[in-house]
Design an enzyme around this catalytic site. Structure first.
Site, short mmCIF file in Angstrom:
data_model
loop_
_atom_site.label_atom_id
_atom_site.label_comp_id
_atom_site.label_asym_id
_atom_site.label_seq_id
_atom_site.Cartn_x
_atom_site.Cartn_y
_atom_site.Cartn_z
N LYS A 114 34.48 11.21 31.43
CA LYS A 114 35.45 12.28 31.19
C LYS A 114 36.85 11.75 31.50
CE LYS A 114 35.90 17.25 32.19
NZ LYS A 114 35.28 18.38 32.95
N CYS A 175 34.46 19.34 27.96
CA CYS A 175 34.93 20.59 28.57
C CYS A 175 36.45 20.68 28.69
CB CYS A 175 34.26 20.77 29.94
SG CYS A 175 34.30 22.50 30.52
N PRO A 357 22.85 49.86 49.61
CA PRO A 357 23.30 51.05 50.36
C PRO A 357 24.04 51.96 49.37
CG PRO A 357 23.92 49.00 51.48
CD PRO A 357 23.52 48.63 50.07
N LEU A 358 23.36 52.94 48.83
CA LEU A 358 23.89 53.78 47.76
C LEU A 358 24.65 54.96 48.35
CD1 LEU A 358 23.87 53.87 44.64
CD2 LEU A 358 21.85 55.34 44.80
N SER A 359 25.97 54.97 48.18
CA SER A 359 26.82 55.92 48.88
C SER A 359 27.12 57.18 48.09
CB SER A 359 28.15 55.25 49.23
OG SER A 359 28.89 55.00 48.04
N GLY A 360 26.89 57.15 46.79
CA GLY A 360 27.34 58.26 45.95
C GLY A 360 28.71 58.03 45.36
N GLY A 361 29.33 56.87 45.68
CA GLY A 361 30.62 56.51 45.10
C GLY A 361 30.44 55.56 43.93
N ASP A 363 31.47 52.47 43.31
CA ASP A 363 31.20 51.04 43.49
C ASP A 363 29.70 50.76 43.63
OD1 ASP A 363 33.87 50.32 43.30
OD2 ASP A 363 34.21 50.61 45.44
N SER A 364 29.04 51.47 44.55
CA SER A 364 27.60 51.25 44.69
C SER A 364 26.85 51.78 43.47
CB SER A 364 27.08 51.92 45.97
OG SER A 364 27.27 53.32 45.95
#
Length: 713
Positions: A114, A175, A357-361, A363-364
Site C-alpha cells: 500500500k 482502500c 435495562p429498559l427504562s421506557g425512554g 434510547d433503551s
C-alpha cells in the site's frame, strides 16, 4: 462481440486472528468465483489476518501465520485457474507493509504494498505499517523458505507494478488510495491499465456509501476502465462495522453491486465485462497526449488470459448490463448496521443473548428495537444460510434438536431480556407501561425489578458513618446532595443489570450468560449527561455512535417498517432520566437539565469534530447560523456552556462502553476522538475571553445601528 471476461470481487466477514476461519472463507470465495467462470478474484484488505488486528500487526506471529495460510491457498489445486488478489501483511527488509499478494496457479506474481496509509479518525495504519510511498518503484522480495520451496525460486517482485496478461493489464490500489487526491488509478489508467482492483477495509458511517461509490464511478468515468472493489463485511472484533458492498464498475456505470449489510460470511459478486468497451471509451486525443507523459509502470508479464481465445466465442456469454445504485436511507442504515454488528458479536462471543435495562425512554427503546431488527434479519437469513441456522440453534436452541424460530418474536423471546428497574417514588406509570408493552410487542422476556431497597441501603451508608442524611432537591437538599442521590440510583441499575444478566439464564433453565447492552447516545456523551459507571456501562452499546436526532428518525421509520405502533409513544414522550422525585409541579427533563436541545448538541458536535472548530471558531460560525433566532450573547452562552461541560466531563469518555461507530462527530475516546481528559477551566480560557470581546463588539455595533436587528440576521 468484443473480448469478454468474467471477473469477481467479494465481501468476506473476516475475524481478527481467526486463521483457519478466515482461510476457509477466502477459499470458499475463490471456489464460487471459479464456479461462475471468473478468471480474476479480488478479496478484502488484509483478509488473511482480518483488518482490525491493531497492535497484533506488531507481532511476528501475525506474519508467520499469514504466510502459513497463504501457503495452504497456494498448495490448493482448487484455487488454480484464476488470478488471485489476496490481502495480507508482509515484512520486507525489517519493515512492515500492508500488502496485496497477486498469485496464479500456486505461484506469487507480485507483492504490491500500500502506497498511502489511512491515519485519521478510526485508523492508525502508520502505527503498524510503513507506506511504500514510491510510486512505480519495484525491487525483489526474498520469500520465506516454506513459500520459496513452492515457488521454485527465492525472489519475487515487490512494489508498485502492474500485471500484464495476454489480453489486458491489471493494476491494484488499496482502500485509502482511492480517497487521496492523486490516486494511483489515474496514472495506471494513462499507462494502459484496463482493470483496477481495490482491496478495502472500509467501515460504515451513516451517509458514507454514496461518497465511496461516487469516487469509484468518477475514477472510471474520467479514465475509462473496469474497477473491482472488494470490502470486508461485519464486525471483525472491534467498534467498527465493515459494510461490504462489493462493486464492479465499467466506464462509470455500475454493473454489479453486493449487499451492504447481511448475515452472509461470504458474498461473491461477478460480472461479464468487455475489455473492448474500455478501449473504445478511451478515444480522446487529449487523453492520449497525457498518456504519453504519464509515469511508466513496470509490467509483470504473466502467460495467462482473462478472456477466452478470440476464435472461441461463447454465444451464451454476454456483458453484464448496468444497474441503478442500491443505497439505504440513514434510518435503514442504523437498523441494518447495528443489527448485523450485534449478531456478529453475539455469535462470536459465545453468549446466550442480550439484557437491556429498559427504562421506557427512547434510547433503551431504540436499543431494544435494534435487537428486534437483528432478529428480523436473522430469521429471514434462515432460509438459505446454513451458518445462520447453526448459530441460531447453538445460541437459542436450548437443547431442542432442530429448533428454529418461525418469527422474529420467537427468536426475540429467547435471546432478548428486558428489565425495568424503577423507583416507586420516581418512576412514572407511563414509562413502566411503555417498557412493558414494547417488550410484549417484540416478544422479549420482561421483568420489573424496583431498586428502592438497594438505593436505601447504599444511601444509608453515609448517615450511619457521618450522621449526615442527604436529601433530594425537591425535599430541600442542595444540588450536591441531589446529584449524589441520582448517581446512587444510576449505579445501582448497572450492578443490577449485570446480576440479572448472569442469573436469568439459570432462572429460565438454560446455560450461559447474557451480554448487557448500553443505551447512551452520541449527544449525551458529548454533553457528559450520564453517570460514570451507571447503566451506560455495559458490554457493548449499539447506539453509542448515533445522534439523538437520528435515533428519533429511526424509531419513526421502524414504527411502520416493523409494524410496532407502540414506538410512537416513545417519540412523543419528553426525554427524562427519572432520577428525581416527581412532584405536582416538577418532572425531570433531559433537555432542561442539559441546557441544550438535542438538535443544538448535534450542531455543536459537528462543529467541534467535523469542522475542527474550537470555542471561538464555533461562535463565529454560529452567529451566522443562529443569528435570526438568538442574540450574540445567547449564542456565546450556548457555546461556552457546551465546551465547558464537554471538557469537565471528558473523563467519562475514557470508560464508555464500546459502541458501534456510526456518526462522524462521535466523541469515542478509544481511537476516533483522541483528546486529553483533564483540562484547565474553560471559563477562564483565552478563547472564552475572545468570544466575550467579540460579543461586546457586536452588541456595540447593534446599539450604534439603532435598528434593533440581531447581528447575523
Amino acid at each position: 462481440m468484443g473480448r469478454l471476461m468474467t471477473v469477481a470481487t467479494c465481501s468476506l466477514n473476516q475475524w481478527v486472528l481467526d486463521w483457519e476461519g478466515n482461510l476457509a472463507r477466502i477459499v470458499e470465495s475463490i471456489r464460487i468465483a471459479k464456479e461462475r467462470g471468473a478468471t480474476l478474484r479480488v478479496g478484502p484488505e488484509l483478509e488473511i489476518t482480518g483488518y482490525g488486528c491493531l497492535d497484533h500487526f506488531l507481532e511476528g506471529d501475525t506474519y508467520l501465520h499469514a504466510w502459513e495460510m497463504l501457503k495452504r491457498i497456494l498448495e490448493n489445486k482448487d484455487c488454480y485457474g484464476l488470478i488471485l488478489d489476496i490481502g495480507m501483511p508482509v515484512m520486507h527488509r525489517g519493515t512492515r507493509f500492508n500488502c496485496r499478494v497477486l498469485c496464479l496457479d500456486g505461484k506469487i506474481i507480485l507483492i504490491r504494498p500500500k502506497l498511502y496509509l489511512a491515519n485519521d479518525g478510526n485508523y492508525r495504519e502508520n502505527r503498524f505499517f510503513i507506506g511504500w510511498g514510491r510510486p512505480q518503484h519495484v525491487e525483489q522480495y526474498y520469500l520465506p523458505r516454506m513459500i520459496a520451496k513452492l515457488q521454485g525460486n527465492q525472489k519475487v517482485p515487490i512494489g508498485d507494478a502492474v500485471i500484464s496478461t495476454f489480453d489486458t493489464c491489471v493494476g491494484a490500489e488499496t482502500c485509502e488510495e482511492l480517497f487521496t487526491p492523486n490516486s494511483p488509478h489515474t496514472n495506471m489508467s494513462l499507462n494502459g491499465v484496463e482493470i483496477v482492483t481495490n482491496s478495502s477495509g472500509s467501515h460504515h458511517n451513516l451517509r458514507k456509501l454514496d461518497v465511496r461509490i461516487s469516487l469509484i464511478q468518477e475514477a472510471t468515468r474520467k479514465n475509462g476502465g473496469i474497477y473491482l472493489y472488494s470490502n470486508q463485511q461485519g464486525c471483525d472484533g472491534d467498534r467498527l462495522y465493515y459494510d461490504g458492498c462489493a462493486l464492479i464498475v465499467v466506464n462509470g456505470d455500475i454493473v454489479a453491486q453486493g449487499s451492504q449489510f447481511s448475515c452472509n460470511d461470504v458474498e461473491v459478486v461477478t460480472a461479464v465485462v468487455d475489455i473492448e468497451a474500455v478501449r473504445s471509451y478511451r478515444f480522446a486525443p487529449s487523453r492520449g497526449i497525457q498518456a504519453i507523459h504519464a509515469p511508466t509502470y513496470e509490467r509483470i508479464e504473466v502467460k495467462f488470459s482473462l478472456s477466452s481465445d478470440g476464435d472461441d466465442f461463447d454465444l451464451n456469454l454476454k456483458p453484464t448490463g448496468t444497474q441503478k445504485l442500491k443505497i439505504h436511507q440513514p434510518e435503514e442504515e442504523i437498523s441494518l448496521s447495528a443489527a448485523c454488528w450485534m449478531w456478529d458479536y453475539l455469535r462470536r462471543s459465545q453468549q446466550a443473548g442480550f439484557l437491556i435495562p429498559l427504562s421506557g425512554g427512547i434510547d433503551s427503546c431504540a436499543t431494544a428495537t435494534l435487537v428486534f431488527s437483528m432478529c428480523r434479519i436473522v430469521v429471514d437469513a434462515l432460509k438459505d444460510n446454513a451458518q445462520v441456522r447453526a448459530d441460531v440453534q447453538r445460541i437459542a436452541g436450548r437443547g431442542e434438536e432442530g429448533w428454529l424460530p418461525k418469527t422474529p418474536a420467537d427468536l426475540c423471546s429467547r435471546i432478548l431480556h428486558c428489565v425495568y428497574m424503577g423507583m416507586k417514588t420516581q418512576s412514572s406509570f407511563e414509562t413502566r407501561s411503555r417498557a412493558k408493552r414494547l417488550a410484549e410487542a417484540t416478544g422479549a422476556y420482561f421483568l420489573e425489578a424496583d431498586i428502592d431497597e438497594g438505593f436505601k441501603s447504599i444511601k444509608n451508608f453515609l448517615p450511619t458513618a457521618t450522621g449526615f442524611d442527604p436529601r433530594f432537591r425537591a425535599h430541600g437538599g442542595t444540588n450536591t446532595e441531589n446529584l449524589a442521590l441520582q448517581n446512587i440510583q444510576a449505579r445501582t441499575r448497572m450492578v443490577t443489570a449485570y446480576y440479572f444478566a448472569q442469573m436469568l439464564p439459570l432462572v429460565r433453565g438454560f446455560a450461559g450468560s447474557l451480554l448487557v447492552l448500553g443505551s447512551a447516545n452520541v449527544d449525551e456523551c458529548l454533553r457528559g449527561y450520564l453517570t460514570k459507571y451507571d447503566c451506560s456501562s455495559a458490554d457493548i452499546n449499539p447506539i453509542g455512535g448515533v445522534s439523538k436526532t437520528d435515533l428519533i428518525k429511526f424509531i419513526v421509520w421502524a414504527k411502520t417498517e416493523f409494524s410496532l405502533p407502540i414506538l410512537d409513544e416513545f417519540v412523543t414522550a419528553i426525554p427524562t432520566a427519572e432520577l428525581e422525585p416527581i412532584t405536582e409541579d416538577y418532572v425531570q427533563s433531559d433537555e432542561a437539565d442539559m441546557g441544550f436541545t438535542y438538535v443544538e448538541l448535534s450542531i455543536l458536535g459537528r462543529l467541534r469534530k467535523e469542522e475542527k472548530a474550537g470555542p471561538y471558531a464555533s461562535f463565529t460560525k454560529l452567529v451566522h447560523v443562529w443569528g435570526e433566532e438568538k442574540t450574540p450573547r445567547e449564542i456565546a452562552d450556548k457555546v461556552k456552556r457546551f465546551f465547558h461541560y464537554w471538557a469537565v466531563n471528558r473523563h467519562k469518555m475514557t470508560t464508555m462502553t464500546p459502541g458501534l461507530h456510526l456518526e462522524t462527530y462521535s466523541p469515542d475516546d478509544n481511537r476516533f476522538d483522541l483528546r486529553p481528559f483533564c483540562y484547565p477551566a474553560f471559563y477562564k480560557s483565552w478563547s472564552f475571553k475572545k468570544i466575550d470581546e467579540l460579543v461586546e463588539k457586536l452588541e456595540r455595533a447593534e446599539r450604534e445601528s439603532g435598528d434593533g436587528a440581531k447581528v447575523g440576521a
